[in-house]
Design a protein around this motif. Structure first.
Motif, PDB file in Angstrom:
ATOM      1  N   ARG A  66       0.837  -1.216   0.000  1.00  0.00           N
ATOM      2  CA  ARG A  66       0.000   0.000   0.000  1.00  0.00           C
ATOM      3  C   ARG A  66       0.865   1.256   0.000  1.00  0.00           C
ATOM      4  NH1 ARG A  66      -5.061  -1.990   3.723  1.00  0.00           N
ATOM      5  NH2 ARG A  66      -6.188  -2.942   1.975  1.00  0.00           N
ATOM      6  N   GLU A  67       1.977   1.187   0.737  1.00  0.00           N
ATOM      7  CA  GLU A  67       2.934   2.313   0.706  1.00  0.00           C
ATOM      8  C   GLU A  67       3.410   2.552  -0.721  1.00  0.00           C
ATOM      9  OE1 GLU A  67       4.987   4.080   3.205  1.00  0.00           O
ATOM     10  OE2 GLU A  67       3.392   3.635   4.642  1.00  0.00           O
ATOM     11  N   MET A  68       3.485   1.452  -1.494  1.00  0.00           N
ATOM     12  CA  MET A  68       3.974   1.540  -2.872  1.00  0.00           C
ATOM     13  C   MET A  68       2.823   1.762  -3.847  1.00  0.00           C
ATOM     14  SD  MET A  68       6.574  -1.707  -2.676  1.00  0.00           S
ATOM     15  CE  MET A  68       7.475  -1.382  -4.192  1.00  0.00           C
ATOM     16  N   LYS A  69       1.635   2.049  -3.313  1.00  0.00           N
ATOM     17  CA  LYS A  69       0.426   2.296  -4.125  1.00  0.00           C
ATOM     18  C   LYS A  69       0.065   1.082  -4.984  1.00  0.00           C
ATOM     19  CE  LYS A  69       0.290   6.819  -2.990  1.00  0.00           C
ATOM     20  NZ  LYS A  69       0.671   6.539  -1.577  1.00  0.00           N
ATOM     21  N   LYS A  70       0.219  -0.092  -4.418  1.00  0.00           N
ATOM     22  CA  LYS A  70      -0.148  -1.313  -5.129  1.00  0.00           C
ATOM     23  C   LYS A  70      -1.183  -2.085  -4.327  1.00  0.00           C
ATOM     24  CE  LYS A  70       4.325  -1.846  -7.367  1.00  0.00           C
ATOM     25  NZ  LYS A  70       4.009  -1.924  -8.797  1.00  0.00           N
ATOM     26  N   THR A  71      -2.169  -2.664  -5.060  1.00  0.00           N
ATOM     27  CA  THR A  71      -3.189  -3.467  -4.392  1.00  0.00           C
ATOM     28  C   THR A  71      -3.014  -4.914  -4.815  1.00  0.00           C
ATOM     29  OG1 THR A  71      -4.650  -1.585  -4.619  1.00  0.00           O
ATOM     30  CG2 THR A  71      -5.652  -3.651  -3.934  1.00  0.00           C
ATOM     31  N   PRO A  72      -2.714  -5.790  -3.886  1.00  0.00           N
ATOM     32  CA  PRO A  72      -2.509  -7.187  -4.257  1.00  0.00           C
ATOM     33  C   PRO A  72      -3.828  -7.961  -4.335  1.00  0.00           C
ATOM     34  CG  PRO A  72      -2.125  -6.897  -1.921  1.00  0.00           C
ATOM     35  CD  PRO A  72      -2.489  -5.539  -2.452  1.00  0.00           C
ATOM     36  N   ALA A  73      -3.761  -9.128  -4.968  1.00  0.00           N
ATOM     37  CA  ALA A  73      -4.807 -10.131  -4.828  1.00  0.00           C
ATOM     38  C   ALA A  73      -4.173 -11.284  -4.044  1.00  0.00           C
ATOM     39  CB  ALA A  73      -5.281 -10.615  -6.191  1.00  0.00           C
ATOM     40  N   VAL A  74      -5.008 -12.069  -3.370  1.00  0.00           N
ATOM     41  CA  VAL A  74      -4.457 -13.074  -2.459  1.00  0.00           C
ATOM     42  C   VAL A  74      -4.867 -14.485  -2.865  1.00  0.00           C
ATOM     43  CG1 VAL A  74      -4.602 -13.920  -0.067  1.00  0.00           C
ATOM     44  CG2 VAL A  74      -4.174 -11.496  -0.517  1.00  0.00           C
ATOM     45  N   ILE A  75      -3.939 -15.404  -2.705  1.00  0.00           N
ATOM     46  CA  ILE A  75      -4.214 -16.828  -2.862  1.00  0.00           C
ATOM     47  C   ILE A  75      -3.983 -17.474  -1.497  1.00  0.00           C
ATOM     48  CG2 ILE A  75      -3.414 -18.973  -3.967  1.00  0.00           C
ATOM     49  CD1 ILE A  75      -2.428 -17.073  -6.289  1.00  0.00           C
ATOM     50  N   ILE A  76      -4.999 -18.166  -1.001  1.00  0.00           N
ATOM     51  CA  ILE A  76      -4.820 -18.865   0.277  1.00  0.00           C
ATOM     52  C   ILE A  76      -4.469 -20.323  -0.025  1.00  0.00           C
ATOM     53  CG2 ILE A  76      -5.789 -19.473   2.528  1.00  0.00           C
ATOM     54  CD1 ILE A  76      -7.691 -17.160   2.319  1.00  0.00           C
ATOM     55  N   ASN A  77      -3.290 -20.704   0.420  1.00  0.00           N
ATOM     56  CA  ASN A  77      -2.845 -22.078   0.211  1.00  0.00           C
ATOM     57  C   ASN A  77      -3.141 -22.891   1.477  1.00  0.00           C
ATOM     58  OD1 ASN A  77      -1.664 -24.278  -0.996  1.00  0.00           O
ATOM     59  ND2 ASN A  77       0.455 -23.580  -0.723  1.00  0.00           N
ATOM     60  N   ARG A  78      -3.402 -24.170   1.309  1.00  0.00           N
ATOM     61  CA  ARG A  78      -3.807 -25.047   2.426  1.00  0.00           C
ATOM     62  C   ARG A  78      -4.987 -24.395   3.169  1.00  0.00           C
ATOM     63  NH1 ARG A  78       2.033 -25.575   2.160  1.00  0.00           N
ATOM     64  NH2 ARG A  78       2.339 -23.753   3.455  1.00  0.00           N
ATOM     65  N   SER A  79      -5.985 -23.961   2.375  1.00  0.00           N
ATOM     66  CA  SER A  79      -7.052 -23.102   2.888  1.00  0.00           C
ATOM     67  C   SER A  79      -7.964 -23.781   3.909  1.00  0.00           C
ATOM     68  CB  SER A  79      -7.891 -22.602   1.710  1.00  0.00           C
ATOM     69  OG  SER A  79      -8.448 -23.714   1.021  1.00  0.00           O
ATOM     70  N   ASP A  80      -7.956 -25.104   3.979  1.00  0.00           N
ATOM     71  CA  ASP A  80      -8.847 -25.781   4.933  1.00  0.00           C
ATOM     72  C   ASP A  80      -8.153 -26.172   6.227  1.00  0.00           C
ATOM     73  OD1 ASP A  80      -7.316 -27.461   3.367  1.00  0.00           O
ATOM     74  OD2 ASP A  80      -8.814 -29.056   3.241  1.00  0.00           O
ATOM     75  N   ILE A  81      -6.944 -25.678   6.451  1.00  0.00           N
ATOM     76  CA  ILE A  81      -6.311 -25.860   7.772  1.00  0.00           C
ATOM     77  C   ILE A  81      -6.390 -24.522   8.513  1.00  0.00           C
ATOM     78  CG2 ILE A  81      -4.742 -27.691   6.985  1.00  0.00           C
ATOM     79  CD1 ILE A  81      -2.529 -25.325   7.189  1.00  0.00           C
ATOM     80  N   GLY A  82      -5.834 -24.461   9.701  1.00  0.00           N
ATOM     81  CA  GLY A  82      -5.729 -23.194  10.430  1.00  0.00           C
ATOM     82  C   GLY A  82      -7.067 -22.624  10.840  1.00  0.00           C
ATOM     83  N   ASP A  83      -7.181 -21.290  10.783  1.00  0.00           N
ATOM     84  CA  ASP A  83      -8.418 -20.644  11.226  1.00  0.00           C
ATOM     85  C   ASP A  83      -8.946 -19.700  10.144  1.00  0.00           C
ATOM     86  OD1 ASP A  83      -6.870 -18.311  11.310  1.00  0.00           O
ATOM     87  OD2 ASP A  83      -6.322 -18.657  13.400  1.00  0.00           O
ATOM     88  N   GLY A  84      -9.999 -18.976  10.475  1.00  0.00           N
ATOM     89  CA  GLY A  84     -10.639 -18.113   9.472  1.00  0.00           C
ATOM     90  C   GLY A  84     -10.139 -16.677   9.473  1.00  0.00           C
TER      91      GLY A  84
END
Lengths: 106, 290
Positions: B210-228
């Protein structure tokens, strides 16, 4: 002979700083006159090269010996070229005063 | 179009995503280049049969001080921002500490007595390969014992050219090597995992971008482990979620054999095909799309 001792604080009762290049203060002690000079270390938060910059600083005070808990790998050859002796003293609980007493007994 | 695949946390699957995305685009016959910017530990080539095409050495200029011409004024040492010039005039000692030098040239400029010349020092190499699928892979590789991969990454991105899609496999973290890589990217994909550690590093990456004025898109890997918590964060911050990849030991098995899931597992092939469509069409990449 002048000796640089790395110190955590500004008094002789302060503990020995275990890091050389990034210590808080240098205590420059003159074993002949008993004179003491305390210098804040401007390289404490240097991004890189704190060790060489600190050697440069204490060398400008014409010290012949440095007492500290630990020295980084970059500075051994620099100290050799300046003929400054490195004394590794890993005693974080000792005060600067006790190091001075030891130097006086030598 | 340049797409950087990055993450704050290491081991989330940057290389996994970058190599498979490259594989599906290459198979479609798209002009695509994969650039391995993780110069401290490049490994993209493990997944392809590729032939070396060319190699470029990356150097920088470090000072050489002629003590006979030196007037002991100390300007070079004072101008150096990296403590790379060790200077004790009383002892007539002046020395360049080469691995602290950033090659900026300030000392040469500062010297008024012509005592400083410069010599090249090797930092690493950029090597170009052609895969048997006919696509280009560019590898940045830093020399062992060097301090910073930044110049090598810069050269690798330059050598990647502007043709078609260039996928930049970024180094982990959010420091200079990461910034050098994402700076040149039109789009940034952040790969994360749904754990507190993953979220903490994702947040750092998003804030840096954001400091660099860029907006990322996200890929969640191993999305069914961990938490929400990662999904909650993305919703709250309005960050597009490009894909979710479920945990599957079969992925690890294929990966550890140096193979690509987009060659081996149909369900993942279609997931990466979808991802490639979205990227090509400019969907799911926020305001940063072309």
């Amino acid at each position: 002979m002048k000796v640089a001792i790395t110190s955590t604080g500004q008094s002789l009762e302060s503990k020995l700083d275990q890091r050389f290049g990034r210590c808080a203060f240098f205590v420059i002690y003159d074993t002949e006159t008993g004179g003491v000079e305390i210098l804040p270390n401007p390289n404490k938060d240097a991004e890189e090269g704190a060790g060489p910059a600190s050697v440069q600083l204490v060398a400008s005070k014409e010290v012949e010996k440095i007492v500290s808990g630990e020295f980084g790998y970059k500075i051994k050859s620099l100290l050799d070229s300046l003929r400054i002796q490195m004394v590794v003293y890993k005693e974080p609980e000792k005060t600067v005063k006790s190091v001075i007493d030891m130097l006086n007994k030598q | 179009m340049k797409i950087a695949v990055a993450s704050g946390k290491g081991g989330t699957g940057k290389t996994f995503v970058a190599t498979n995305l490259f594989n599906v685009l290459s198979r479609r016959g798209e002009a695509v280049t994969l650039t391995d910017c993780d110069a401290e530990a490049p490994d993209d080539l493990l997944f392809f049969r590729a032939e070396k095409v060319s190699e470029t050495e990356v150097t920088h200029q470090v000072p050489v001080i002629n003590k006979d011409a030196c007037t002991w004024c100390g300007r070079c040492s004072r101008w150096c921002n990296y403590n790379a010039i060790f200077y004790v005039p009383a002892a007539k000692v002046i020395e360049v500490i080469e691995n602290l030098c950033h090659g900026c040239g300030a000392c040469t400029f500062a010297c008024n007595s012509g005592a400083i010349t410069e010599k090249p020092v090797l930092l690493g190499k950029v090597t170009k390969f052609m895969t048997d699928g006919g696509s280009k892979v560019v590898e940045a590789r830093m020399k062992v014992n060097e301090m910073s991969p930044v110049r090598i990454i810069k050269e690798a991105i330059k050598e990647s050219g502007e043709d078609g899609v260039v996928i930049l496999d970024a180094p982990p973290g959010t420091s200079c090597p990461f910034i050098q890589t994402v700076d040149k990217a039109d789009n940034v994909l952040l790969v994360t995992e749904p754990t507190p550690f993953g979220l903490s590093d994702l947040r750092q990456s998003v804030e840096t971008l954001r400091e660099m004025k860029k907006t990322p898109a996200v890929i969640i890997n191993r999305s069914d482990i961990g938490d929400g918590s990662v999904a909650e964060y993305l919703a709250k911050e309005n960050i597009p979620l490009l894909a979710e990849i479920k945990y599957d030991p079969a992925i690890a098995r294929v990966y550890s054999e140096g193979k690509l899931v987009t060659d081996e597992i149909p369900a993942l092939t279609s997931l990466f095909e979808d991802m490639a469509d979205k990227i090509i069409e400019g969907y799911g990449t926020g305001s940063n799309q072309r």
